[in-house]
Design a protein around this motif. Structure first.
Motif, PDB file in Angstrom:
ATOM      1  N   SER A 192       0.842  -1.199   0.000  1.00 16.23           N
ATOM      2  CA  SER A 192       0.000   0.000   0.000  1.00 16.23           C
ATOM      3  C   SER A 192       0.872   1.241   0.000  1.00 16.23           C
ATOM      4  CB  SER A 192      -0.890   0.043   1.247  1.00 16.23           C
ATOM      5  OG  SER A 192      -1.786  -1.027   1.243  1.00 16.23           O
ATOM      6  N   ARG A 208       0.390   5.609   0.469  1.00 14.19           N
ATOM      7  CA  ARG A 208      -0.526   6.691   0.826  1.00 14.19           C
ATOM      8  C   ARG A 208       0.225   8.003   0.737  1.00 14.19           C
ATOM      9  NH1 ARG A 208      -2.178   9.825   5.096  1.00 14.19           N
ATOM     10  NH2 ARG A 208      -4.422  10.108   5.285  1.00 14.19           N
ATOM     11  N   ALA A 255      -3.133   3.867  -2.784  1.00 14.87           N
ATOM     12  CA  ALA A 255      -3.118   2.893  -3.873  1.00 14.87           C
ATOM     13  C   ALA A 255      -2.545   1.588  -3.352  1.00 14.87           C
ATOM     14  CB  ALA A 255      -2.283   3.411  -5.037  1.00 14.87           C
ATOM     15  N   LYS A 288      -3.762  -2.610  -2.756  1.00 17.58           N
ATOM     16  CA  LYS A 288      -4.878  -3.546  -2.770  1.00 17.58           C
ATOM     17  C   LYS A 288      -6.206  -2.795  -2.751  1.00 17.58           C
ATOM     18  CE  LYS A 288      -6.112  -7.957  -0.785  1.00 17.58           C
ATOM     19  NZ  LYS A 288      -5.774  -8.970   0.194  1.00 17.58           N
ATOM     20  N   LYS A 289      -6.250  -1.707  -2.006  1.00 19.51           N
ATOM     21  CA  LYS A 289      -7.414  -0.817  -2.010  1.00 19.51           C
ATOM     22  C   LYS A 289      -6.967   0.522  -2.572  1.00 19.51           C
ATOM     23  CE  LYS A 289      -9.897  -3.194   1.371  1.00 19.51           C
ATOM     24  NZ  LYS A 289     -11.228  -3.518   1.476  1.00 19.51           N
ATOM     25  N   GLN A 290      -7.835   1.185  -3.329  1.00 18.78           N
ATOM     26  CA  GLN A 290      -7.493   2.465  -3.953  1.00 18.78           C
ATOM     27  C   GLN A 290      -8.556   3.494  -3.640  1.00 18.78           C
ATOM     28  OE1 GLN A 290      -7.032   1.686  -8.116  1.00 18.78           O
ATOM     29  NE2 GLN A 290      -5.422   0.197  -7.814  1.00 18.78           N
ATOM     30  N   GLY A 291      -8.136   4.740  -3.512  1.00 17.99           N
ATOM     31  CA  GLY A 291      -9.122   5.775  -3.241  1.00 17.99           C
ATOM     32  C   GLY A 291      -8.503   7.152  -3.195  1.00 17.99           C
ATOM     33  N   THR A 305      -9.505  11.085  -1.332  1.00 21.20           N
ATOM     34  CA  THR A 305     -10.384  11.849  -0.461  1.00 21.20           C
ATOM     35  C   THR A 305      -9.822  13.249  -0.288  1.00 21.20           C
ATOM     36  OG1 THR A 305     -11.498  11.863   1.679  1.00 21.20           O
ATOM     37  CG2 THR A 305      -9.266  11.077   1.671  1.00 21.20           C
TER      38      THR A 305
END
Length: 55
Positions: A12, A14, A39, A41-44, A46
């Motif tokens: 990951s 950030r 970014a 395994k999980k992406q987002g 905010t």
């Protein structure tokens, strides 16, 4: 009830950036902006905006 184990595999990343603005030297308002993204395994993405009024 069985509970599955936590999966901590993978990578990951950030990042976060922010800024504070005062529209004028004698302004009673301060604006704070921020943006974060992650970014892997999980992406987002905010972000946020806040205005502070100084009395």
């Amino acid at each position: 009830m069985a509970i599955r184990g936590a999966d901590i595999s993978g990578t990951s990343v950030r990042g976060e950036i922010g800024a504070t603005f005062r529209p004028g030297e004698k302004s009673n308002v301060t604006l704070d902006l921020n943006l974060s993204g992650f970014a892997g395994k999980k992406q987002g993405l905010t972000g946020g905006l806040s205005a502070v009024f100084h009395i």
